[in-house]
Write an enzyme that holds these catalytic residues in place. Sequence first.
Site, PDB file in Angstrom:
ATOM      1  CD  GLN A  12      -2.853  -1.062   2.392  1.00 29.36           C
ATOM      2  OE1 GLN A  12      -3.844  -0.339   2.387  1.00 29.36           O
ATOM      3  NE2 GLN A  12      -2.529  -1.818   3.423  1.00 29.36           N
ATOM      4  CG  ASN A  13       4.443   1.393   2.068  1.00 29.36           C
ATOM      5  OD1 ASN A  13       3.607   1.816   2.841  1.00 29.36           O
ATOM      6  ND2 ASN A  13       5.364   0.515   2.422  1.00 29.36           N
ATOM      7  CG  HIS A  33      -3.366   2.523  -1.988  1.00 28.65           C
ATOM      8  ND1 HIS A  33      -3.038   2.054  -0.739  1.00 28.65           N
ATOM      9  CD2 HIS A  33      -4.673   2.260  -2.158  1.00 28.65           C
ATOM     10  CE1 HIS A  33      -4.117   1.546  -0.182  1.00 28.65           C
ATOM     11  NE2 HIS A  33      -5.121   1.658  -1.020  1.00 28.65           N
ATOM     12  CB  CYS A  80      -1.700  13.554 -21.909  1.00 27.70           C
ATOM     13  SG  CYS A  80      -1.614  11.895 -22.601  1.00 27.70           S
ATOM     14  CD  GLU A 148      -1.009  -0.922  16.469  1.00 24.73           C
ATOM     15  OE1 GLU A 148      -1.170  -0.599  15.287  1.00 24.73           O
ATOM     16  OE2 GLU A 148      -0.107  -0.448  17.168  1.00 24.73           O
TER      17      GLU A 148
END
Length: 163
Positions: A12-13, A33, A80, A148
């Site tokens: 997800q980094n 991501h 673009c 945790e």
Amino acid sequence: LPDSKLTRIYTQNIDGLDHQCTEIPKQKIVNVHGSISQAACEGCGEGMDFDDFCRAVETHIKDIYHPEGDGPKESKPILCNKCQRPLVKPKTVLFGRSLPPEFFELSEEDLPTLDLLIVAGTSLVVSPANSLVYRCPRSTQRVIVNQEPVGEELGVDYNSSSG
């Protein structure tokens, strides 16, 4: 990694650090991501060489932190090369946007035969990335590496022992 048992890394980094590890083939990494180390047009999907994108940022975008510097005094769009629309940006997924198709395609391919799932450094709150935990077979061993306990609402059980 010729003898590797690695199926895939889903990260997800968005920092692109995973691609700096030259021992892991790029096709083994899924940037859930996206990544700031790649650029493309949001409209037509045309990729842009990242070095070219960085040069375009330097020549087109005003530096608000050093306005007296060498950069332009006013920003102008980066167009673009294919569709000529001003929609080129780093290939990161903004909130509310769709994840890259390869996340869905490759997870469908990878998960059914997975023996071991290693989950590291995540809250397991962000969906659909967190679905990897419960989409693999019940027989898949899951190893959670985190400060945790996470994922209890997804079926991760820290109390049971498997023998």
